[in-house]
Enzyme design. Structure first.
Site, PDB file in Angstrom:
ATOM      1  N   GLU A 270       0.919  -1.312  -0.325  1.00  0.00           N
ATOM      2  CA  GLU A 270      -0.427   0.030   0.128  1.00  0.00           C
ATOM      3  C   GLU A 270       0.509   1.109  -0.070  1.00  0.00           C
ATOM      4  O   GLU A 270       0.611   2.093  -0.894  1.00  0.00           O
ATOM      5  CB  GLU A 270      -1.054   0.261   1.011  1.00  0.00           C
ATOM      6  CG  GLU A 270      -2.279  -1.149   1.084  1.00  0.00           C
ATOM      7  CD  GLU A 270      -2.697  -1.399   0.038  1.00  0.00           C
ATOM      8  OE1 GLU A 270      -3.309  -0.243  -0.651  1.00  0.00           O
ATOM      9  OE2 GLU A 270      -2.824  -2.526  -0.499  1.00  0.00           O
ATOM     10  N   TRP A 273       1.504   2.044  -3.221  1.00  0.00           N
ATOM     11  CA  TRP A 273       0.530   2.411  -4.195  1.00  0.00           C
ATOM     12  C   TRP A 273       0.778   4.612  -4.245  1.00  0.00           C
ATOM     13  O   TRP A 273       0.667   4.779  -4.865  1.00  0.00           O
ATOM     14  CB  TRP A 273      -0.863   2.497  -3.803  1.00  0.00           C
ATOM     15  CG  TRP A 273      -1.198   0.998  -4.317  1.00  0.00           C
ATOM     16  CD1 TRP A 273      -1.000  -0.425  -3.842  1.00  0.00           C
ATOM     17  CD2 TRP A 273      -1.258   0.974  -5.705  1.00  0.00           C
ATOM     18  NE1 TRP A 273      -1.931  -1.356  -4.948  1.00  0.00           N
ATOM     19  CE2 TRP A 273      -1.824  -0.109  -6.397  1.00  0.00           C
ATOM     20  CE3 TRP A 273      -1.774   2.204  -6.796  1.00  0.00           C
ATOM     21  CZ2 TRP A 273      -2.616  -0.757  -7.199  1.00  0.00           C
ATOM     22  CZ3 TRP A 273      -2.546   1.698  -7.794  1.00  0.00           C
ATOM     23  CH2 TRP A 273      -2.572  -0.167  -8.293  1.00  0.00           C
ATOM     24  N   TRP A 301     -20.156  14.293 -20.519  1.00  0.00           N
ATOM     25  CA  TRP A 301     -20.993  14.496 -19.491  1.00  0.00           C
ATOM     26  C   TRP A 301     -21.661  15.086 -19.521  1.00  0.00           C
ATOM     27  O   TRP A 301     -21.897  16.092 -20.710  1.00  0.00           O
ATOM     28  CB  TRP A 301     -19.470  15.297 -18.354  1.00  0.00           C
ATOM     29  CG  TRP A 301     -17.867  14.648 -18.395  1.00  0.00           C
ATOM     30  CD1 TRP A 301     -17.000  15.193 -18.607  1.00  0.00           C
ATOM     31  CD2 TRP A 301     -17.849  13.396 -17.142  1.00  0.00           C
ATOM     32  NE1 TRP A 301     -15.875  14.505 -17.992  1.00  0.00           N
ATOM     33  CE2 TRP A 301     -16.698  12.935 -17.518  1.00  0.00           C
ATOM     34  CE3 TRP A 301     -18.661  13.031 -16.694  1.00  0.00           C
ATOM     35  CZ2 TRP A 301     -16.101  11.975 -16.714  1.00  0.00           C
ATOM     36  CZ3 TRP A 301     -18.311  11.824 -15.951  1.00  0.00           C
ATOM     37  CH2 TRP A 301     -16.438  11.429 -16.032  1.00  0.00           C
ATOM     38  N   ASN A 337     -10.492   3.466   2.941  1.00  0.00           N
ATOM     39  CA  ASN A 337     -10.640   3.103   1.000  1.00  0.00           C
ATOM     40  C   ASN A 337     -11.746   2.576   0.548  1.00  0.00           C
ATOM     41  O   ASN A 337     -12.028   3.239  -0.389  1.00  0.00           O
ATOM     42  CB  ASN A 337      -8.937   2.837   1.256  1.00  0.00           C
ATOM     43  CG  ASN A 337      -8.925   2.403   0.152  1.00  0.00           C
ATOM     44  OD1 ASN A 337      -8.380   3.640  -1.435  1.00  0.00           O
ATOM     45  ND2 ASN A 337      -8.369   0.811  -0.828  1.00  0.00           N
ATOM     46  N   TRP A 355     -14.834  13.374 -12.915  1.00  0.00           N
ATOM     47  CA  TRP A 355     -14.254  13.045 -11.859  1.00  0.00           C
ATOM     48  C   TRP A 355     -13.602  14.052 -10.938  1.00  0.00           C
ATOM     49  O   TRP A 355     -13.383  14.370 -10.094  1.00  0.00           O
ATOM     50  CB  TRP A 355     -12.987  12.029 -11.925  1.00  0.00           C
ATOM     51  CG  TRP A 355     -12.143  12.570 -13.127  1.00  0.00           C
ATOM     52  CD1 TRP A 355     -12.571  11.991 -14.216  1.00  0.00           C
ATOM     53  CD2 TRP A 355     -10.887  12.878 -12.987  1.00  0.00           C
ATOM     54  NE1 TRP A 355     -11.087  12.341 -15.001  1.00  0.00           N
ATOM     55  CE2 TRP A 355     -10.434  13.111 -14.357  1.00  0.00           C
ATOM     56  CE3 TRP A 355     -10.675  13.202 -11.820  1.00  0.00           C
ATOM     57  CZ2 TRP A 355      -9.137  13.762 -14.948  1.00  0.00           C
ATOM     58  CZ3 TRP A 355      -9.282  14.338 -11.760  1.00  0.00           C
ATOM     59  CH2 TRP A 355      -8.455  14.350 -13.325  1.00  0.00           C
ATOM     60  N   TRP A 378      -8.715   9.105  -8.077  1.00  0.00           N
ATOM     61  CA  TRP A 378      -9.910   9.497  -8.714  1.00  0.00           C
ATOM     62  C   TRP A 378      -9.835   8.910 -10.147  1.00  0.00           C
ATOM     63  O   TRP A 378     -11.181   8.299 -10.808  1.00  0.00           O
ATOM     64  CB  TRP A 378      -9.815  10.799  -8.995  1.00  0.00           C
ATOM     65  CG  TRP A 378     -10.811  11.317  -7.641  1.00  0.00           C
ATOM     66  CD1 TRP A 378     -10.747  11.843  -6.573  1.00  0.00           C
ATOM     67  CD2 TRP A 378     -12.346  11.347  -7.136  1.00  0.00           C
ATOM     68  NE1 TRP A 378     -11.833  11.788  -5.621  1.00  0.00           N
ATOM     69  CE2 TRP A 378     -12.282  11.530  -5.709  1.00  0.00           C
ATOM     70  CE3 TRP A 378     -13.346  10.669  -7.976  1.00  0.00           C
ATOM     71  CZ2 TRP A 378     -14.212  11.392  -5.774  1.00  0.00           C
ATOM     72  CZ3 TRP A 378     -14.824  10.802  -7.910  1.00  0.00           C
ATOM     73  CH2 TRP A 378     -15.208  11.190  -6.395  1.00  0.00           C
TER      74      TRP A 378
HETATM   75  P1  FAD Z   1      -3.560   2.032   4.932  1.00  0.00           P
HETATM   76  O1  FAD Z   1      -4.548   1.039   4.221  1.00  0.00           O
HETATM   77  O2  FAD Z   1      -3.381   1.615   6.593  1.00  0.00           O
HETATM   78  O3  FAD Z   1      -2.503   2.008   3.845  1.00  0.00           O
HETATM   79  C1  FAD Z   1      -1.216   2.278   4.644  1.00  0.00           C
HETATM   80  C2  FAD Z   1      -0.737   4.093   3.743  1.00  0.00           C
HETATM   81  O4  FAD Z   1      -0.650   4.062   2.472  1.00  0.00           O
HETATM   82  C3  FAD Z   1      -1.273   4.681   4.057  1.00  0.00           C
HETATM   83  O5  FAD Z   1      -1.559   5.710   4.564  1.00  0.00           O
HETATM   84  C4  FAD Z   1      -1.141   5.710   2.021  1.00  0.00           C
HETATM   85  O6  FAD Z   1      -0.243   6.848   1.822  1.00  0.00           O
HETATM   86  C5  FAD Z   1      -0.781   4.654   1.415  1.00  0.00           C
HETATM   87  N1  FAD Z   1      -1.853   4.243   0.570  1.00  0.00           N
HETATM   88  C6  FAD Z   1      -2.798   3.151   0.529  1.00  0.00           C
HETATM   89  N2  FAD Z   1      -3.793   2.867  -0.399  1.00  0.00           N
HETATM   90  C7  FAD Z   1      -3.298   3.902  -0.767  1.00  0.00           C
HETATM   91  C8  FAD Z   1      -3.839   4.302  -2.472  1.00  0.00           C
HETATM   92  N3  FAD Z   1      -4.546   3.645  -2.908  1.00  0.00           N
HETATM   93  N4  FAD Z   1      -2.869   5.659  -3.252  1.00  0.00           N
HETATM   94  C9  FAD Z   1      -1.769   6.190  -2.359  1.00  0.00           C
HETATM   95  N5  FAD Z   1      -2.130   5.940  -1.124  1.00  0.00           N
HETATM   96  C10 FAD Z   1      -2.163   4.171  -1.005  1.00  0.00           C
HETATM   97  N6  FAD Z   1      -4.773   8.636   0.054  1.00  0.00           N
HETATM   98  C11 FAD Z   1      -4.199  10.133   0.219  1.00  0.00           C
HETATM   99  O7  FAD Z   1      -3.440  10.039   1.075  1.00  0.00           O
HETATM  100  N7  FAD Z   1      -4.699  11.509  -0.306  1.00  0.00           N
HETATM  101  C12 FAD Z   1      -5.470  11.097  -0.946  1.00  0.00           C
HETATM  102  O8  FAD Z   1      -6.123  12.614  -0.668  1.00  0.00           O
HETATM  103  C13 FAD Z   1      -5.988   9.786  -1.250  1.00  0.00           C
HETATM  104  N8  FAD Z   1      -7.275  10.325  -2.328  1.00  0.00           N
HETATM  105  C14 FAD Z   1      -8.147   9.501  -2.587  1.00  0.00           C
HETATM  106  C15 FAD Z   1      -9.316   9.370  -3.504  1.00  0.00           C
HETATM  107  C16 FAD Z   1     -10.028   8.445  -3.546  1.00  0.00           C
HETATM  108  C17 FAD Z   1     -10.830   8.089  -4.704  1.00  0.00           C
HETATM  109  C18 FAD Z   1      -9.561   7.147  -3.709  1.00  0.00           C
HETATM  110  C19 FAD Z   1     -10.210   5.379  -3.861  1.00  0.00           C
HETATM  111  C20 FAD Z   1      -8.453   6.929  -2.703  1.00  0.00           C
HETATM  112  C21 FAD Z   1      -7.679   7.955  -1.934  1.00  0.00           C
HETATM  113  N9  FAD Z   1      -6.691   7.937  -0.956  1.00  0.00           N
HETATM  114  C22 FAD Z   1      -5.866   8.656  -1.184  1.00  0.00           C
HETATM  115  C23 FAD Z   1      -6.244   6.414  -1.043  1.00  0.00           C
HETATM  116  C24 FAD Z   1      -6.512   5.584   0.161  1.00  0.00           C
HETATM  117  O9  FAD Z   1      -7.995   6.320   0.289  1.00  0.00           O
HETATM  118  C25 FAD Z   1      -5.726   6.298   1.015  1.00  0.00           C
HETATM  119  O10 FAD Z   1      -4.767   6.683   1.212  1.00  0.00           O
HETATM  120  C26 FAD Z   1      -6.377   4.875   2.310  1.00  0.00           C
HETATM  121  O11 FAD Z   1      -7.588   5.005   2.375  1.00  0.00           O
HETATM  122  C27 FAD Z   1      -5.039   5.803   3.418  1.00  0.00           C
HETATM  123  O12 FAD Z   1      -5.804   5.237   5.316  1.00  0.00           O
HETATM  124  P2  FAD Z   1      -4.565   4.676   6.101  1.00  0.00           P
HETATM  125  O13 FAD Z   1      -3.069   5.010   6.116  1.00  0.00           O
HETATM  126  O14 FAD Z   1      -5.908   3.505   7.142  1.00  0.00           O
HETATM  127  O15 FAD Z   1      -4.869   3.467   4.842  1.00  0.00           O
END
Ligand code: FAD
Length: 449
Positions: A270, A273, A301, A337, A355, A378
């Site tokens: 993660e 990502w 759109w 997420n 979007w 997005w």
């Molecule tokens: P955990 O599951 O604990 O993951 C650990 C870390 O991995 C996160 O803190 C984050 O830094 C990174 N991570 C995890 N999933 C993703 C992902 N899909 N993309 C990039 N990094 C990821 N994340 C943001 O940090 N900022 C945003 O503005 C953001 N906008 C999002 C918009 C949409 C539409 C979607 C679907 C996802 C978005 N995310 C964003 C990704 C993700 O949803 C969040 O990082 C995550 O929910 C944060 O929760 P956590 O720290 O408990 O994640």
């Protein structure tokens, strides 16, 4: 003489390469933060992000003060404000950790030239990513467009460095330049004060971030792989705002997780990502504005129906998982997420709203609003991204709820009344309309012979 450390997206003392380098010069050190909302191309922060920034700066200022130094606060275009701060502090050197957005890079490159021409020693460091975006390249020397080979290539690079220790003392110079008052920046909401839920949920600042990291690796990491998709399980790290603001470095998170062992692999992916989102933004600076796949420029759109957009923003769509997510977002500045994916898919596909409108709403309301991860995800959901979910994959919020919130705990907590709201669109019909629009786009964008 003294050294100025310009803090940006790295609001921490531990594992801060710029601060460490400044301390190694054995001169007094002053911290600087510049609120720059005016340099060309800089995206103004959203409301929830401003709230976080206020508290994180207060915490950083207190931590520097405790160790003997100070944090200067200045506002305005960095190209002017930083040289002024250097002069005021009588600094002979400036250090910062790199930023990767194009407007920020332009500011930093310009400053490097100007300051160096004036005889100031300027150094920049890698402090926000595990891998510098330009270090990860395909065999052909280009940026990656697909996550799996990207991450494989990262794992073949030298492993992320071990975190640097936290400084105990930071000596301040005799001359103390003037600073803005944080309160005068008005980063916090006035009337109405909508930040109650943010205050309840979060403790911004480095100490809170490190406490959460310790707690997560001890208590939740082992179960992360199995429970990470359930929004009511509290199984994820909640570290995204900490990483966004740099209260923790990804290296600290990486090594803390590895040291704990069990369950770490999925979690480290993660973090991958997050790296990939920044890799993509570095290659495509206009990620928040332009479709990565140009064929999506031909997508039709429909004219915006504000009633539908408002219902989505307010969590009143009649689809409980979406509504719960949107209300959690509004109240706490965060959304799980899995629910982000369902809510985003609903906006883009079932409501057929561009979007970019959803991205802007998240930008305004998320405490982790990130210049790379937000538009990247997005576009991933919309299908226009590089390594995107195909457009025809339409998340069904009812099935998603059954699968990931089977006991209804999440929906009960955030939107217990949603089931009583009349759905604003029919799922099957709106899905069909979206797929038809997608087919038209494909036909229209096919090169004519
Ligand atoms: P955990 O599951 O604990 O993951 C650990 C870390 O991995 C996160 O803190 C984050 O830094 C990174 N991570 C995890 N999933 C993703 C992902 N899909 N993309 C990039 N990094 C990821 N994340 C943001 O940090 N900022 C945003 O503005 C953001 N906008 C999002 C918009 C949409 C539409 C979607 C679907 C996802 C978005 N995310 C964003 C990704 C993700 O949803 C969040 O990082 C995550 O929910 C944060 O929760 P956590 O720290 O408990 O994640």
């Amino acid at each position: 003489m003294s050294t100025l450390v310009w803090f940006r997206d790295d609001l921490r003392l531990a594992d801060n390469p710029a601060l460490r380098a400044a301390l190694n010069r054995d001169e007094p050190v002053v911290g600087l933060y510049v609120l720059d909302e005016v340099s060309p191309g800089i995206r103004p922060l959203g409301g929830a992000a401003r709230w976080w920034l206020h508290h994180s700066l207060a915490s950083l200022g207190a931590a520097l003060h405790e160790r003997g130094s100070t944090l200067l606060l200045r506002r305005g275009p960095a190209a002017q404000v930083v040289p002024q701060a250097v002069a005021d502090a009588g600094a002979s050197a400036v250090a910062w950790n790199r930023r990767y957005g194009a407007p920020e890079r332009a500011v930093d490159a310009g400053l490097k030239d100007v300051l160096r021409a004036g005889g100031v020693d300027v150094r920049s460091f890698a402090g926000s990513l595990l891998f510098e975006p330009w270090e990860v390249r395909t065999g052909g020397g280009t940026p990656f467009r697909v996550f799996t080979p990207f991450w494989r290539a990262c794992r073949h690079l030298p492993a992320p460095r071990h975190p640097l220790p936290e400084p105990r003392h930071v000596r301040r110079p005799r001359r103390s330049p003037g600073t803005d008052e944080l309160a005068n920046w008005r980063l916090l909401p006035g009337a109405p004060d909508w930040a109650d839920g943010l205050r309840e949920r979060w403790r911004p600042g480095e100490p809170g971030a490190r406490a959460r990291l310790r707690e997560f690796v001890k208590e939740d990491l082992a179960g992360y792989d199995t429970a990470r998709d359930e929004p009511a399980a509290g199984a994820t790290s909640l570290l995204s705002p900490r990483l966004r603001w740099g209260e923790l470095s990804p290296q600290q998170v990486w090594h803390a997780a590895l040291a704990e062992g069990g369950g770490a692999d999925r979690f480290l992916t993660e973090l991958g990502w997050r790296e990939f989102a920044w890799h993509t933004l570095y290659a495509h600076p206009d990620l928040a504005a332009a479709n990565l796949q140009p064929e999506f420029d031909a997508f039709e759109w429909p004219r915006l129906r504000p009633r539908l957009l408002h219902a989505w923003q307010q969590g009143r769509t009649g689809y409980p998982l979406v509504d719960a997510g949107m209300r959690e977002l509004w109240r706490t500045g965060f959304m799980h997420n899995r629910v982000r994916m369902a809510a985003a898919s609903f906006l883009v596909k079932n409501l057929r709203i561009d979007w970019r409108r959803g991205e802007q709403w998240f930008w305004d309301t998320l405490v982790d609003a990130d210049a790379a991860s937000n538009p990247f995800n997005w576009q991933w959901v919309a299908g226009s991204g590089a390594d995107a979910a195909p457009y025809f994959r339409v998340f069904n919020p009812v099935l998603q709820q059954r699968r990931f919130d089977a006991a209804g705990r999440y929906v009960q907590e955030w939107a217990p009344d949603s089931a009583g709201i009349e759905p604003i669109v029919d799922l099957a019909a709106s899905r069909r309309a979206a797929l038809d629009a997608y087919d038209r786009m494909r036909r229209n964008s096919r090169p004519r012979t």
